[in-house]
Design a protein around this motif. Structure first.
Motif, mmCIF file in Angstrom:
data_model
loop_
_atom_site.group_PDB
_atom_site.id
_atom_site.type_symbol
_atom_site.label_atom_id
_atom_site.label_comp_id
_atom_site.label_asym_id
_atom_site.label_seq_id
_atom_site.Cartn_x
_atom_site.Cartn_y
_atom_site.Cartn_z
ATOM 1 N N VAL A 1 -9.218 11.689 14.418
ATOM 2 C CA VAL A 1 -8.671 12.432 13.290
ATOM 3 C C VAL A 1 -8.003 11.427 12.368
ATOM 4 O O VAL A 1 -7.317 10.505 12.828
ATOM 5 C CB VAL A 1 -7.645 13.490 13.757
ATOM 6 N N SER A 2 -8.204 11.557 11.067
ATOM 7 C CA SER A 2 -7.636 10.581 10.128
ATOM 8 C C SER A 2 -6.276 11.003 9.574
ATOM 9 O O SER A 2 -5.431 10.160 9.311
ATOM 10 C CB SER A 2 -8.606 10.325 8.967
ATOM 11 N N ARG A 3 -6.059 12.307 9.375
ATOM 12 C CA ARG A 3 -4.775 12.763 8.843
ATOM 13 C C ARG A 3 -4.427 14.146 9.380
ATOM 14 O O ARG A 3 -5.292 15.009 9.555
ATOM 15 C CB ARG A 3 -4.785 12.827 7.308
ATOM 16 N N LEU A 4 -3.120 14.347 9.624
ATOM 17 C CA LEU A 4 -2.550 15.649 9.943
ATOM 18 C C LEU A 4 -1.417 15.917 8.968
ATOM 19 O O LEU A 4 -0.492 15.110 8.851
ATOM 20 C CB LEU A 4 -2.013 15.667 11.379
ATOM 21 N N ARG A 5 -1.497 17.028 8.254
ATOM 22 C CA ARG A 5 -0.436 17.436 7.339
ATOM 23 C C ARG A 5 0.055 18.819 7.764
ATOM 24 O O ARG A 5 -0.745 19.755 7.878
ATOM 25 C CB ARG A 5 -0.940 17.501 5.895
ATOM 26 N N LEU A 6 1.349 18.934 8.022
ATOM 27 C CA LEU A 6 1.974 20.209 8.357
ATOM 28 C C LEU A 6 2.913 20.580 7.223
ATOM 29 O O LEU A 6 4.059 20.114 7.170
ATOM 30 C CB LEU A 6 2.726 20.104 9.686
ATOM 31 N N CYS B 1 0.808 -1.214 0.000
ATOM 32 C CA CYS B 1 0.000 0.000 0.000
ATOM 33 C C CYS B 1 0.840 1.263 0.000
ATOM 34 O O CYS B 1 0.320 2.356 -0.251
ATOM 35 C CB CYS B 1 -0.987 0.000 1.161
ATOM 36 N N VAL B 2 2.144 1.168 0.282
ATOM 37 C CA VAL B 2 3.022 2.336 0.185
ATOM 38 C C VAL B 2 4.021 2.186 -0.970
ATOM 39 O O VAL B 2 4.955 2.969 -1.097
ATOM 40 C CB VAL B 2 3.773 2.596 1.503
ATOM 41 N N PHE C 1 -14.104 9.811 7.556
ATOM 42 C CA PHE C 1 -14.650 8.597 8.163
ATOM 43 C C PHE C 1 -15.121 8.806 9.605
ATOM 44 O O PHE C 1 -15.862 7.977 10.129
ATOM 45 C CB PHE C 1 -13.672 7.422 8.115
ATOM 46 N N PHE C 2 -14.683 9.879 10.251
ATOM 47 C CA PHE C 2 -15.145 10.142 11.617
ATOM 48 C C PHE C 2 -16.410 10.997 11.536
ATOM 49 O O PHE C 2 -16.368 12.218 11.646
ATOM 50 C CB PHE C 2 -14.039 10.818 12.429
ATOM 51 N N LYS C 3 -17.530 10.326 11.338
ATOM 52 C CA LYS C 3 -18.798 11.015 11.083
ATOM 53 C C LYS C 3 -19.577 11.291 12.368
ATOM 54 O O LYS C 3 -20.288 12.281 12.464
ATOM 55 C CB LYS C 3 -19.651 10.179 10.124
ATOM 56 N N ARG D 1 -7.929 5.104 4.832
ATOM 57 C CA ARG D 1 -8.731 4.040 4.242
ATOM 58 C C ARG D 1 -9.989 3.724 5.054
ATOM 59 O O ARG D 1 -10.938 3.176 4.534
ATOM 60 C CB ARG D 1 -7.878 2.771 4.094
ATOM 61 N N SER D 2 -9.959 4.045 6.350
ATOM 62 C CA SER D 2 -11.100 3.811 7.226
ATOM 63 C C SER D 2 -10.808 4.473 8.561
ATOM 64 O O SER D 2 -9.737 5.054 8.762
ATOM 65 C CB SER D 2 -11.345 2.304 7.428
ATOM 66 N N MET D 3 -11.740 4.363 9.518
ATOM 67 C CA MET D 3 -11.484 4.895 10.854
ATOM 68 C C MET D 3 -10.289 4.213 11.504
ATOM 69 O O MET D 3 -9.580 4.817 12.311
ATOM 70 C CB MET D 3 -12.716 4.709 11.750
ATOM 71 N N ALA D 4 -10.048 2.963 11.151
ATOM 72 C CA ALA D 4 -8.920 2.235 11.734
ATOM 73 C C ALA D 4 -7.590 2.827 11.312
ATOM 74 O O ALA D 4 -6.563 2.554 11.935
ATOM 75 C CB ALA D 4 -8.989 0.761 11.332
#
Length: 413
Positions: A377-382, A26-27, A300-302, A247-250
């Motif tokens: 939270v699913s992603r953090l981009r700085l 996947c990467v 995904f965090f609804k 890809r999901s909450m996981a």
């Protein structure tokens, strides 16, 4: 991912399983060569999902297995394969998973590694579908150009032990600070392995970075890592600095519901919840720099996203970071300066926000994400510019920025 470690612990030693799997398909991980793929192809080793077992499923070559399984060897030698890492960097640990291979797993294995530049990699033909076959003389001839038998050993020949048939992991800590691009998995002499996980952090060549475009300075692919957190009940904070889209909450960081939340919730005049508590995670950047843009994704965090968040940054030396970790980040926080003020969040949405850093004219080495009161939270981009590149940016593109950085900081521990 493995079971979540205890709250507040630094990601080290066996907690390396909370880092990214640098070999995963996947990467971008890729099998370049395998000596034999008779019962099951080596590509199964780098699947992102957990191995499964289908009791009554067979192929024309024998029992169907979700892993890499070679034939019972009747010629001299042993089996091995070469994997190109999808993320190049520092390897912290290895998981050799032999789940479901209760009577046919490889009894011993070793791991070798190399740091190869692109010009040193020969033109290796695509493997295609590989079952019921061994490597051809032509394939051996091409792969021999890599001289993989002389690569450095990360894990010497070691015995594999079968535990729970449905979940049988063998963990190996790697004590290396070098950057690696390829690994060679040796099994002695033959047999099966379900999955190979190569856990670590990426390491970017910052000298070749393009000074015109901001880069994500916290991503685990370049060397960012979580060094402390308050709660990780449902998912580790390292997930949110992972590669690609969630890809999901996981695939995110999610905390437990705080028990100190009021019986009846109320908003303040700004529409923010009036609650006493919060959760937080601290990240060491892959490279010191100026943060210009912030992305906070609650995809995904609804029904369980935070109400609000804020981001702070600071400069810490290696020793200061160690002190903070030892005291579980309870030391005075006068070093923290705001990158993002308290900001309302929406469920299942990517928030694109401007950083305050340009106004403060600060380089940072660490960032802290605080969420209120709890949630996922699913992603953090700085996104921003490494400090050495910031100094060289043309004046017409950005205002003059004045930077200073204390000595004693190492970009990668």
């Amino acid at each position: 991912m493995s079971d979540t470690p205890k709250e507040g612990k630094l990601t080290r030693f066996l907690d390396f399983t909370q880092l990214i799997d640098m070999a995963s398909e996947c990467v971008g991980g890729k099998i370049l060569f395998a000596t034999d793929d008779f019962f099951a192809p080596a590509e199964n080793l780098i699947k992102s999902n957990s191995p499964s077992f289908k009791e009554h499923k067979y192929t024309e070559f024998g029992k169907w297995m979700d892993g890499w399984e070679t034939r019972r060897k009747r010629i001299p030698g042993h089996d091995w394969c070469v994997i190109q890492l999808g993320i190049q960097g520092i390897i912290r640990g290895i998981d050799v998973d032999i789940s479901h291979f209760s009577g046919n797993y490889a009894p011993r294995m070793s791991i070798q590694a190399a740091n190869l530049s692109e010009e040193k990699i020969p033109n290796i033909p695509e493997r295609g579908v590989k079952m019921g076959a061994a490597a051809t003389p032509e394939e051996f001839k091409v792969i021999d150009e890599l001289k993989s038998d002389s690569w450095d050993f990360l894990v010497p020949m070691s015995e594999l032990k079968s535990g729970d048939p449905d979940s049988s992991h063998n963990y190996f800590f790697v004590n290396s600070q070098q950057r690696w691009t390829h690994i060679r998995l040796n099994i002695f002499p033959d047999g099966g392995i379900a999955r190979l996980r190569v856990y670590g952090t990426g390491q970017r060549d910052w000298i070749t970075s393009d000074s015109k475009d901001p880069v994500d300075l916290v991503t685990i692919a370049f060397g960012g890592v979580c060094v402390g957190y308050s709660n990780a009940h449902f998912g580790h904070p390292n997930n949110i600095i992972g590669v690609g889209k969630p890809r999901s909450m996981a695939d995110g960081w999610e905390t437990a519901r705080r028990l100190d939340r009021p019986p009846v919730l109320e908003n303040d005049e700004n529409g923010l919840l009036q609650v006493p508590g919060c959760e937080w995670a601290v990240f060491r950047l892959a490279h010191p720099g100026v943060i210009t843009h912030i992305e906070i994704d609650t995809k995904f965090f609804k029904g369980n996203s935070p109400d609000s968040c804020k981001v702070d940054g600071c400069v810490l030396t290696t020793q200061e970071e160690e002190d903070m970790i030892r005291h579980e980040w309870t030391l005075p926080t006068h070093k923290w300066k705001p990158l993002l003020p308290v900001t309302k969040l929406s469920p299942d949405q990517n928030h694109l926000l401007d950083s305050l850093t340009l106004e403060l004219q600060d380089v940072i080495t660490h960032a802290r994400l605080t969420i209120v009161p709890d949630g996922g939270v699913s992603r953090l981009r700085l996104k921003g510019f490494p400090s050495s590149i910031c100094l060289l940016r043309p004046l017409r593109e950005k205002p003059m920025l004045r930077f200073s950085l204390k000595g004693g900081f190492r970009a990668n521990l």
